[in-house]
Design an enzyme around this catalytic site. Structure first.
Site, PDB file in Angstrom:
ATOM      1  N   SER A  37     -46.428 116.512  44.733  1.00 47.42           N
ATOM      2  CA  SER A  37     -45.441 115.740  43.979  1.00 47.42           C
ATOM      3  C   SER A  37     -44.292 115.214  44.826  1.00 47.42           C
ATOM      4  O   SER A  37     -43.716 114.194  44.502  1.00 47.42           O
ATOM      5  CB  SER A  37     -44.895 116.582  42.832  1.00 47.42           C
ATOM      6  OG  SER A  37     -44.401 117.806  43.312  1.00 47.42           O
TER       7      SER A  37
ATOM      8  N   HIS B 207     -50.157 114.031  39.306  1.00 48.99           N
ATOM      9  CA  HIS B 207     -49.811 112.719  39.872  1.00 48.99           C
ATOM     10  C   HIS B 207     -51.035 111.888  40.249  1.00 48.99           C
ATOM     11  O   HIS B 207     -50.893 110.818  40.842  1.00 48.99           O
ATOM     12  CB  HIS B 207     -48.906 112.908  41.095  1.00 48.99           C
ATOM     13  CG  HIS B 207     -47.620 113.574  40.736  1.00 48.99           C
ATOM     14  ND1 HIS B 207     -46.520 112.896  40.279  1.00 48.99           N
ATOM     15  CD2 HIS B 207     -47.281 114.888  40.720  1.00 48.99           C
ATOM     16  CE1 HIS B 207     -45.547 113.746  40.018  1.00 48.99           C
ATOM     17  NE2 HIS B 207     -45.979 114.977  40.278  1.00 48.99           N
TER      18      HIS B 207
ATOM     19  N   LYS C  38     -46.838 111.079  32.782  1.00 47.87           N
ATOM     20  CA  LYS C  38     -46.614 110.331  34.026  1.00 47.87           C
ATOM     21  C   LYS C  38     -47.427 109.028  33.944  1.00 47.87           C
ATOM     22  O   LYS C  38     -47.021 108.132  33.222  1.00 47.87           O
ATOM     23  CB  LYS C  38     -46.974 111.220  35.224  1.00 47.87           C
ATOM     24  CG  LYS C  38     -46.139 112.524  35.224  1.00 47.87           C
ATOM     25  CD  LYS C  38     -46.348 113.338  36.457  1.00 47.87           C
ATOM     26  CE  LYS C  38     -45.827 114.760  36.307  1.00 47.87           C
ATOM     27  NZ  LYS C  38     -44.397 114.894  36.135  1.00 47.87           N
TER      28      LYS C  38
HETATM   29  C1  LIG Z   1     -47.492 118.606  40.315  1.00 46.37           C
HETATM   30  C2  LIG Z   1     -46.862 118.754  38.963  1.00 46.37           C
HETATM   31  N1  LIG Z   1     -47.434 119.573  38.065  1.00 46.37           N
HETATM   32  C3  LIG Z   1     -46.918 119.735  36.851  1.00 46.37           C
HETATM   33  C4  LIG Z   1     -45.777 119.074  36.458  1.00 46.37           C
HETATM   34  C5  LIG Z   1     -45.249 119.315  35.100  1.00 46.37           C
HETATM   35  O1  LIG Z   1     -45.719 118.350  34.218  1.00 46.37           O
HETATM   36  P1  LIG Z   1     -44.898 118.007  32.907  1.00 46.37           P
HETATM   37  O2  LIG Z   1     -43.800 117.085  33.339  1.00 46.37           O
HETATM   38  O3  LIG Z   1     -45.878 117.375  31.993  1.00 46.37           O
HETATM   39  O4  LIG Z   1     -44.360 119.299  32.402  1.00 46.37           O
HETATM   40  C6  LIG Z   1     -45.150 118.205  37.357  1.00 46.37           C
HETATM   41  C7  LIG Z   1     -43.940 117.445  37.051  1.00 46.37           C
HETATM   42  O5  LIG Z   1     -43.329 117.350  36.092  1.00 46.37           O
HETATM   43  C8  LIG Z   1     -45.698 118.037  38.637  1.00 46.37           C
HETATM   44  O6  LIG Z   1     -45.119 117.240  39.535  1.00 46.37           O
END
Ligand SMILES: Cc1ncc(COP(=O)(O)O)c(C=O)c1O
Length: 403
Positions: A192, A220, A251
């Site tokens: 990320s 992502h 996203k």
């Molecule tokens: C790699 C990764 N996994 C999980 C999440 C969490 O997802 P969510 O925003 O739907 O809670 C994020 C960012 O928010 C992320 O960057």
């Protein structure tokens, strides 16, 4: 009073270290062109990679979903909160991922954070009886997302072995040296804050070799990678029944929520055990209804066009930045980080861009390792070449200002 004093000291310390975060309130929808109060800004900070967050068809789907299902689910999924919209979405997600995960079944979660918190502890628990004597071990990439890290913390009684970022040899050695009877490899698919893609085929091979399971968080990559937007597995044409795949829907899919797709038995186990599924109110069915529409866009010709536009923007940005001194991390995805180093310098660069009317976030510890503060430029299909040129011109100005 003592606690308030302690908090005050800690906040002051954060300020001193350039680590105090501030919230900004948008007055317009998520888009490259936003307004905060009276200020118009060109934004490179959202994960709306395909520009779907304010797509008219999805806005309409949300309204239609609310008219059909109301605005709240009223209960947890296993009580009475599971609506037809959730069920249809889960079928759609399972069908989308079924070329890559045999006997695929999907489970919809409120957020990606919650999906990730569910998976690792439940899988560790599942290995309990089979391997009581030889133990359980989690092998985690050093740059995994906070939600995966927290998931390992919740997985009681498992040894956690962190391997150097994307280092297949190090992981292989760690797996070979482990006596655990139940092994899980846990990784982001697209990292990320770095934007690079995990070497998933090699990780899957190691998983097979060492009788381990591979948990892949494609927050992502889903929607963006692969010809049909199915994500990292489609990108690598990687098929395995030992992969547990999570994706987020807030996203690239432009809405909210998340999902886990895995072998049907794994999903049935999560349904029994995942605390972040069991003990929370199901998200509004209108959200699931909207995501269904979004998935249709992603898989169809519009999704393909948007992925092509995003790719074109990534290439345009990288070629424009070649002539500048910034240290661009080696990423081929929409996440294009500029490594700076110190927290203060990263904040100064973000402030210089802000003065030029651009919003690019400075990412600092604990989100990234200490000493690797950076600007995280997130590109979207909704950006134009002109937007990207504006960013690159401002970066050239900020470079002179901050160096
Ligand atoms: C790699 C990764 N996994 C999980 C999440 C969490 O997802 P969510 O925003 O739907 O809670 C994020 C960012 O928010 C992320 O960057």
């Amino acid at each position: 009073m003592k606690l308030l004093d302690d908090i005050h000291h800690k906040l002051t310390a954060l300020e001193r270290q350039h680590l105090r975060r501030q919230i900004r309130t948008l007055d317009t929808p998520c888009s490259p062109h936003i307004r905060i109060g009276e200020r118009e800004l060109l934004a490179f900070c959202s994960n709306d990679y395909l520009g779907l967050a304010n797509h008219p068809a999805l806005v309409e789907a949300m309204a239609e979903g609310a008219r059909t299902y109301g605005v709240g689910s009223g209960a947890a999924h296993l009580v009475s909160g599971h609506s037809r919209a959730h069920a249809l979405l889960e079928e759609q997600l399972a069908a989308m991922l079924s070329p890559w995960i045999p006997q695929a079944r999907a489970l919809f979660f409120c957020t990606g954070y919650m999906a990730n918190l569910a998976v690792t502890p439940a899988l560790v628990e599942a290995g309990d009886t089979a391997s009581k004597t030889s133990g359980r071990a989690i092998f985690a990439d050093a740059l995994n997302h906070a939600s995966l890290i927290d998931a390992t913390r919740l997985a009681r009684d498992a040894d956690v072995i962190e391997y150097a970022h994307a280092d297949v040899a190090a992981l292989g050695a760690a797996l070979a040296g482990s006596a655990a009877g139940h092994k899980l490899i846990v990784t982001d698919a697209v990292f990320s804050m770095d934007g690079d893609i995990a070497p998933l085929p090699a990780l899957a091979q190691l998983a097979e070799q060492h009788d381990a399971w591979l948990v892949v968080d494609d927050a992502h990559g889903f929607g963006v990678l692969g010809e049909h937007g199915c994500g990292a597995l489609e990108h690598f044409k990687l098929r395995s029944e030992h992969i547990v795949y999570t994706g987020t829907l807030g996203k690239a899919a432009g809405a909210a929520g998340a999902f886990v797709v895995a072998h049907a038995s794994v999903i049935e186990w999560l349904l029994q055990r995942a605390r972040t599924y069991l003990f929370t109110t199901a998200s509004p069915p209108a959200v699931a209804h909207t995501v269904s529409r979004s998935l249709a866009l992603i898989a169809g010709s519009e999704g393909q066009q948007r992925r092509a536009a995003l790719q074109d923007n990534i290439e345009h940005f990288k070629s424009r930045l070649q002539t500048q001194q910034w240290r661009l991390l080696p990423s081929s995805t929409a996440i294009q980080p500029l490594l700076i180093g110190s927290n203060g310098a990263a904040l100064a660069a973000a402030s210089a861009l802000d003065r030029a009317g651009l919003w690019v976030p400075a990412i600092r510890p604990p989100t990234v390792p200490s000493g690797t503060a950076r600007l995280r430029i997130a590109l979207s299909a909704a950006h134009t070449h002109h937007d990207i040129d504006t960013l690159c011109d401002a970066l050239a100005g900020a470079e002179q200002e901050t160096q």
